[in-house]
Design an enzyme around this catalytic site. Structure first.
Site, short mmCIF file in Angstrom:
data_model
loop_
_atom_site.label_atom_id
_atom_site.label_comp_id
_atom_site.label_asym_id
_atom_site.label_seq_id
_atom_site.Cartn_x
_atom_site.Cartn_y
_atom_site.Cartn_z
N GLN A 27 -2.36 -6.50 -43.34
CA GLN A 27 -2.49 -7.31 -42.11
C GLN A 27 -1.11 -7.68 -41.58
O GLN A 27 -0.88 -7.69 -40.38
CB GLN A 27 -3.31 -8.58 -42.41
N GLN B 296 -3.94 -3.34 -31.70
CA GLN B 296 -3.76 -3.70 -33.12
C GLN B 296 -4.22 -5.15 -33.36
O GLN B 296 -4.84 -5.45 -34.37
CB GLN B 296 -2.30 -3.54 -33.53
N GLU C 200 2.11 1.02 -11.13
CA GLU C 200 3.57 1.06 -10.97
C GLU C 200 4.18 2.31 -11.58
O GLU C 200 5.29 2.28 -12.12
CB GLU C 200 4.22 -0.20 -11.56
N LYS D 44 17.99 5.81 -2.50
CA LYS D 44 17.04 5.06 -3.34
C LYS D 44 16.92 3.59 -2.97
O LYS D 44 16.21 2.85 -3.64
CB LYS D 44 17.44 5.19 -4.81
N GLY E 217 -14.57 -7.92 -36.28
CA GLY E 217 -15.67 -7.91 -35.32
C GLY E 217 -15.48 -8.90 -34.19
O GLY E 217 -15.89 -8.65 -33.05
N GLY F 132 -5.41 -3.75 -5.76
CA GLY F 132 -4.77 -5.07 -5.73
C GLY F 132 -5.05 -5.80 -4.43
O GLY F 132 -4.13 -6.08 -3.65
N THR G 88 2.40 8.33 -8.20
CA THR G 88 3.80 8.04 -8.37
C THR G 88 4.70 8.94 -7.52
O THR G 88 5.82 8.59 -7.23
CB THR G 88 4.15 8.23 -9.86
N ALA H 283 0.84 -1.20 0.00
CA ALA H 283 0.00 0.00 0.00
C ALA H 283 0.87 1.24 0.00
O ALA H 283 1.27 1.73 1.05
CB ALA H 283 -0.93 -0.02 1.21
N ARG I 294 -8.99 -17.33 -41.06
CA ARG I 294 -10.04 -16.46 -41.59
C ARG I 294 -9.70 -16.09 -43.04
O ARG I 294 -8.62 -15.56 -43.29
CB ARG I 294 -10.11 -15.19 -40.74
#
Lengths: 252, 481
Positions: free
Chosen positions: B328, B392, B422, B273, B399, B179, B146, B138, B308
């Site tokens: 494609q 994409q 994150e 850090k 469809g 989460g 952030t 948490a 297809r």
């Protein structure tokens, strides 16, 4: 560029190309194993010297693997150039803003968009370098060949989509841009026959994919109807609330 | 098998098993063993129906059932200390819509490993690994994502009782973590501003019990709940948490790096850090995970594009596979290339993480800033790439890509979440930029100073940023070699 490739000498020298390719891959992988912390540039330099002994200094032959890396490094240089340019111009912009009397924080905020572009380019360059450095680690020749195709597609596609600044600055000519684009389309055509095998190599089962469309056996349409049987809407031909709202509204 | 797929498989110029083994780092056989075990357990380890047909409560209930079943089988089939086996096992059983143990394993356990001193690790880690407790992480607050430095939650040390008092001073300080924080967990690693002897020392991690271990009711001084539905991971709650003068013992501050003595004296960490190492771990794991999600999407789209058939390229020659159209190919094959680029980067950055952690344990923090900076940029760039890539793939399926039957909407919502969780991406890029600006201020191509030349040559060898210090060419040599 001084190590130019001459097709005549290559044909004469290479009796069995697969043996030569195997030889190159073996020593590149071996170098990587022995000295894992070598950078790509160091491996490249060592492998050139090593090959010179083998081929003879007077011979200008450059093996297929080497030609591949020569060309790839020129592409990497373009990414690096773009990234360096964006980083230094963002720095320059911040310094100019400070000269105009803005505080460091204000200058940073003013440069925010340029900074993001610089970070993206830097990260992209890193990804390109890691991809290139991964190729020699692939021991299987057939797998490495197809991964070289994938690498070419990746770097040509990415360069086409980030070349505005390089063209603007004159680092790339429009002729070179055309060559890069051609490389991208050639890579698409080369990868096309391997595309299903490439995704099969990820080894996802239907259980993981949870997709009727992506089924490994390709039996999509018959299974779409089976999938539909899970829909609670199909438990009723007439939905229980139909009469209360839509049915009565239509009759009215 | 659909004959069109069989035909495609026959065209391959390489052995997919060999590439798969390279992609999965030699784990392909192991994956098959784990899969065989899971499938042999039948309904016990399978969702009762496809998740998308269940409502949120049903999904959470089913995933709770699966999580418990999964835990009871884990040690029989996987090495629980190997993250790649854990994740695979978890994904086979609970899918990617989230489970109470997912963040427990991916965030809480690593955070504890990186933040506990030896005594704390001895006391708490076995409980986490045995799943005697379920934990999460948490950090994020409703008004502060952030920007770690701006967190408002306070942990004020009281030397008279040797306790920290946790408080949520404002509405914006409410912890918000989609989460499992709100309903499933009973412990959390909470990040709060540390106050001791009247001085604030910035954000630090604390191990906090949130719920009663028997009744699972939230403890006095703690408010927990669920904000409501969200984009993706529907079987995880969208939790919030507030503290009101909630007391925890001094030793519940995680003290591997910074410490507070019983007197209230503060002992700082080796490097500012080091407290971010759990975040760096998650980011390093995320990158490879991103590649896996994208690989799933492109697998679906490429297979479907080969079964297809639609339209004719040459009139009268019959309908062709959709993948035979250049458009494609242009849509999908670059996505496939991104999978490999992201995966290789993920593996590299993950190895770099373990190198850095080893160095930190040996007292060397020189690579820490590099890892933090690079990890931030990679998180941003790859999450954009995979979100665009999955979209994409969805578009490439026409469809049917719109339908949940394709699996793509669930994948899309999962990966779209990674744009913000994150670390929001613009903030991430600016973190990377900060270190780039620091480095580039030292760039000097032309100098007579020998020391400066040597210094530059050293910098050029850095595999991540060396190129910045190299003198640029005027023009590209593409097609000249």
């Amino acid at each position: 560029s001084k190590w130019s490739f001459t097709s005549g000498s290559l044909t004469e020298f290479v009796k069995d190309e697969s043996i030569q390719v195997w030889y190159h891959s073996t020593y590149l992988v071996e170098l990587r194993r022995i000295v894992p912390k070598l950078t790509f540039y160091e491996i490249f330099t060592i492998s050139y010297d090593f090959e010179s002994d083998w081929v003879g200094d007077s011979d200008c032959v450059v093996a297929p693997t080497k030609i591949f890396f020569f060309q790839v490094l020129d592409y990497l240089e373009a990414f690096e150039h773009n990234s360096r340019r964006l980083i230094l111009s963002a720095l320059d912009y911040i310094q100019q803003q400070k000269k105009l009397g803005r505080s460091a924080e204000e200058a940073w905020n003013e440069a925010g968009v340029l900074l993001c572009h610089a970070s993206k380019a830097h990260t992209q360059t890193f990804m390109v370098r890691i991809f290139i450095e991964t190729i020699p680690k692939i021991e299987d020749i057939a797998v490495r060949n197809v991964m070289e195709d994938i690498l070419w597609l990746y770097i040509s596609y990415e360069l086409v989509h980030s070349a505005v600044g390089l063209l603007e600055e004159g680092f790339l000519s429009s002729i070179q841009m055309g060559i890069i684009r051609k490389k991208m389309f050639a890579s698409l055509a080369k990868i096309r026959p391997n595309s299903v095998a490439l995704v099969d190599s990820f080894d996802f089962t239907d259980r993981e994919l949870r997709s009727v469309l992506g089924r490994k056996d390709g039996k999509v349409y018959e299974n779409l109807l089976e999938w539909a049987s899970n829909s609670p809407l199909n438990e009723h031909d007439v939905l229980p609330f139909h009469e209360k709202y839509l049915g009565s509204a239509m009759r009215e | 098998v659909n004959p069109d797929l069989t035909e495609e498989r026959k065209k391959a110029t390489f052995d997919p098993f060999k590439l798969g083994n390279f992609f999965w780092q030699g784990q392909l056989q192991r994956r098959k063993e784990i899969l065989a075990y899971v499938e042999a357990q039948g309904a016990e380890l399978s969702p009762r129906m496809p998740e998308v047909f269940m409502n949120r409560m049903e999904q959470m209930e089913d995933v709770a059932r699966l999580s418990v079943a999964m835990a009871s089988h884990a040690e029989k089939v996987i090495d629980v200390f190997k993250p790649e086996e854990q994740f695979y096992f978890n994904s086979l059983i609970c899918g990617f819509n989230g489970s109470p143990f997912h963040l427990h394993l991916i965030m809480a356990v690593p955070a504890m490993i990186n933040s506990c001193d030896d005594d704390q690790a001895t006391e708490w880690l076995p409980k986490l690994l045995n799943r005697e407790v379920i934990a999460t992480y948490a950090q994020t607050e409703m008004g502060h994502g952030t920007n770690l430095r701006a967190l408002e939650t306070t942990a004020t040390y009281d030397p008279s009782t040797e306790q920290f008092i946790l408080n949520t001073p404002t509405i914006t300080a409410t912890k918000w973590w989609p989460g499992a924080l709100g309903k499933s967990v009973n412990y959390a690693v909470v990040i709060a501003q540390l106050w001791t002897n009247g001085k604030c020392y910035g954000p630090h991690p604390f191990w906090v019990q949130l719920r009663d271990l028997d009744t699972h009711k939230s403890l006095p001084g703690i408010t927990l709940g669920d904000i409501g539905p969200k984009l993706g991971t529907p079987s995880n709650d969208n939790g919030f948490l507030r503290f009101e003068n909630y007391r925890i013992p001094r030793r519940y501050m995680l003290m591997k790096h910074a410490k507070v003595l019983p007197t209230g004296e503060y002992l700082p960490p080796l490097h500012a850090k080091v407290g971010y190492t759990s975040m760096m771990y998650v980011r390093s794991m995320m990158i490879y995970g991103h590649a896996i999600y994208l690989a799933q999407a492109v697998t679906i789209a490429i297979r479907y594009s080969c079964i297809r058939r639609q339209g004719e390229i040459k009139p009268g020659a019959g309908e062709v596979k959709v993948l035979d159209y250049t458009t494609q190919q242009y849509r999908l094959l670059p996505v496939l290339a991104h999978v490999f680029a992201i995966a290789f980067t993920g593996l590299y950055i993950n190895q770099l993480y373990y190198t850095v952690i080893g160095d930190i344990n040996a007292g060397d923090v020189s690579l820490l800033a590099d890892l933090h900076s690079l990890g931030s940029g990679l998180k941003a760039l790859t999450s954009w790439q995979i979100t665009r890539g999955v979209e994409q793939c969805r578009l490439a399926c026409g469809g049917h890509g719109y339908s949940d039957a394709s699996g793509l909407p669930s994948l899309y919502t999962m990966v779209a979440g990674s744009l913000t969780y994150e670390g929001e991406n613009i903030v991430m890029l600016l973190q990377t930029a900060r270190s780039l600006m620091k480095m580039s201020a030292e760039v000097s191509y032309i100098t007579d100073n020998l020391e400066k030349i040597e210094e530059n040559e050293q910098k050029m060898k850095n595999p991540i940023s060396g190129y910045i210090f190299r003198k640029p060419s005027i023009s590209s040599r593409i097609n000249e070699n």
